[in-house]
Design a protein around this motif. Structure first.
Motif, PDB file in Angstrom:
ATOM      1  N   MET A  79     -45.554  -7.996 -15.938  1.00  0.00           N
ATOM      2  CA  MET A  79     -47.081  -8.378 -15.670  1.00  0.00           C
ATOM      3  C   MET A  79     -47.834  -7.127 -15.712  1.00  0.00           C
ATOM      4  O   MET A  79     -47.450  -5.914 -15.364  1.00  0.00           O
ATOM      5  N   TYR A  95     -47.476 -10.571 -24.874  1.00  0.00           N
ATOM      6  CA  TYR A  95     -47.680 -10.919 -23.656  1.00  0.00           C
ATOM      7  C   TYR A  95     -48.892 -12.074 -23.722  1.00  0.00           C
ATOM      8  O   TYR A  95     -49.652 -12.214 -24.691  1.00  0.00           O
ATOM      9  N   GLN A  96     -48.912 -13.089 -22.710  1.00  0.00           N
ATOM     10  CA  GLN A  96     -49.821 -14.130 -22.518  1.00  0.00           C
ATOM     11  C   GLN A  96     -50.941 -13.825 -21.611  1.00  0.00           C
ATOM     12  O   GLN A  96     -50.611 -13.467 -20.411  1.00  0.00           O
ATOM     13  N   LEU A  98     -52.773 -15.017 -18.620  1.00  0.00           N
ATOM     14  CA  LEU A  98     -52.520 -15.986 -17.763  1.00  0.00           C
ATOM     15  C   LEU A  98     -53.663 -16.381 -17.034  1.00  0.00           C
ATOM     16  O   LEU A  98     -54.306 -17.452 -16.746  1.00  0.00           O
ATOM     17  N   VAL A 212     -48.822 -11.673 -18.595  1.00  0.00           N
ATOM     18  CA  VAL A 212     -47.190 -11.680 -18.498  1.00  0.00           C
ATOM     19  C   VAL A 212     -46.615 -11.705 -19.651  1.00  0.00           C
ATOM     20  O   VAL A 212     -47.236 -12.371 -20.778  1.00  0.00           O
ATOM     21  N   LYS A 214     -44.326 -13.422 -22.707  1.00  0.00           N
ATOM     22  CA  LYS A 214     -44.409 -14.831 -23.023  1.00  0.00           C
ATOM     23  C   LYS A 214     -43.024 -15.206 -22.982  1.00  0.00           C
ATOM     24  O   LYS A 214     -42.892 -16.319 -22.587  1.00  0.00           O
ATOM     25  N   ASP A 218     -41.491 -20.859 -17.505  1.00  0.00           N
ATOM     26  CA  ASP A 218     -42.652 -21.350 -17.073  1.00  0.00           C
ATOM     27  C   ASP A 218     -42.898 -21.477 -15.718  1.00  0.00           C
ATOM     28  O   ASP A 218     -44.031 -21.508 -15.114  1.00  0.00           O
ATOM     29  N   LYS A 221     -44.593 -18.321 -14.442  1.00  0.00           N
ATOM     30  CA  LYS A 221     -45.871 -18.534 -14.906  1.00  0.00           C
ATOM     31  C   LYS A 221     -46.780 -19.170 -13.902  1.00  0.00           C
ATOM     32  O   LYS A 221     -47.805 -18.885 -13.493  1.00  0.00           O
TER      33      LYS A 221
END
Length: 385
Positions: A79, A95-96, A98, A212, A214, A218, A221
């Protein structure tokens, strides 16, 4: 109740006594924004991300945002929490987004009143916040959009706070500075006819964002997102953030198109992609890794030699090589073809190494601009030391 700074709270919330935790968190703090309203304050502490995930967390906090962006490219943290340009770098490297703080902001170049157009900044005195801050990053982008570079200015002064640039204008110590648009407008109202806004960014995310990997599950997340956006007692959340959207990601991707990237080509040098690097290595050519010792030890292209480019100069095509240590590059044989690489288009070490290698007389140079991130993305073999 006592107010607690967002970054301080996040750090205390994430901290774990275990030095061997599996979940790694990096927090990048912009020194120029430490006292800014863009860093929200919370009125009460909350249980940490460790509790939210049900696992121990290892935290590292840094004010070196150049290092924070480097870490997004090596993907060494699960993260990443940071300001807009760190978020942009992370999103560009798997990275996503969030969650993010809720506000957007516009940033501006403020110039002395007699400077009529951005091009007239040439030869003037520029005040910037420190080199790796969001403001300096966006100012550099606006300057380049105006057809200028930092070398176009008579002097460039770096400070630690955004407000000091406006004070420098007031005291005739600078002719141009960068500021938030609202901050600049309030200052110009209090100091009429002294200066004007000559360049504006589009709205960009202000404050901090949470990214975070990818590849994270889930379920994890969702736990982090619930912790980030919820402030109610039941969820024991951090609060003061909102879930990231595709529209938000587009804003960060806009930032990624600005001052992060190296030029796409270097005159007289062949830029190569991953398949071409494979072929060149197979033909006996040597890859040269210009990254840090830590990064090289962690992973590198098989057969690569380590010749670090230790940079102190600006991440700019007009960088001053005299500020840097490129002794390892200077020791390379001049009669052998080499492939320079580092951490991708955002990393300037291989770009600078190519420039100084050309000047040193190395005869055949290839530049693997996409570097280690693309090598990794293509699942190519790596070595570790």
């Amino acid at each position: 109740m006592k107010k607690i700074g967002f970054v301080t709270l996040l750090a205390s919330a994430c901290f774990s006594v275990s030095a061997y935790a599996d979940f790694k968190v990096l927090i990048g703090v912009d020194p120029a924004d430490m006292q800014s309203k863009n860093l929200a304050t919370l009125v009460s502490p909350t249980p940490g991300i460790s509790s939210a995930l049900g696992t121990q967390v290892s935290l590292r906090q840094t004010a070196d945002l150049t290092d924070a962006m480097r870490a997004t490219r090596t993907q060494e943290n699960d993260m990443v929490v940071g300001p807009a340009h760190v978020a942009a770098s992370a999103i560009s490297h798997h990275y996503q987004l969030l969650a993010r703080q809720k506000q957007n902001a516009e940033f501006v170049l403020v110039a002395r009143a007699d400077i009529g157009a951005p091009q007239q900044m040439s030869g003037t005195r520029l005040y910037l916040t420190q080199q790796d801050s969001v403001r300096a990053y966006l100012a550099k982008a606006m300057i380049e959009e105006s057809g200028l570079t930092l070398k176009s200015f008579k002097t460039v002064i770096y400070g630690k706070t955004s407000g000091a640039g406006l004070l420098a204008l007031s005291a005739n110590l600078a002719d141009v500075t960068v500021a938030g648009k609202e901050e600049a407008e309030a200052w110009m109202k209090a100091n009429p006819k002294l200066a004007k806004i000559i360049k504006v960014t589009q709205p960009v995310p202000a404050g901090l964002a949470i990214m975070v990997k990818k590849s994270m599950g889930d379920a994890e997340k969702k736990k982090i997102l619930r912790w980030a956006v919820s402030a109610d007692a039941e969820n024991a959340g951090l609060g003061k953030m909102q879930q990231g959207t595709l529209a938000d990601e587009s804003l960060y991707r806009y930032i990624a198109t600005l001052g992060i990237l190296t030029p796409p080509t270097i005159p007289g040098v062949t830029t190569v992609d991953t398949p071409m690097v494979q072929k060149l290595i197979a033909s006996g050519m040597t890859p040269v890794d210009t990254r840090s010792q830590k990064e090289f030890d962690q992973e590198h292209i098989p057969g690569a030699i380590h010749a670090p480019y230790i940079e102190k100069s600006l991440k700019d095509r007009d960088f001053d090589a005299k500020l840097d240590d490129y002794s390892a590059i200077s020791r390379l044989p001049k009669d052998k073809a080499v492939i320079f690489y580092c951490n991708g288009p955002e990393c300037w070490k291989s770009y600078k190494a190519v420039i100084v290698a050309k000047q040193a007389g190395i005869q055949k140079i290839y530049w693997y601009r996409e570097g280690m991130p693309d090598w990794r993305e293509n699942k190519m073999p790596v070595e570790a030391k």
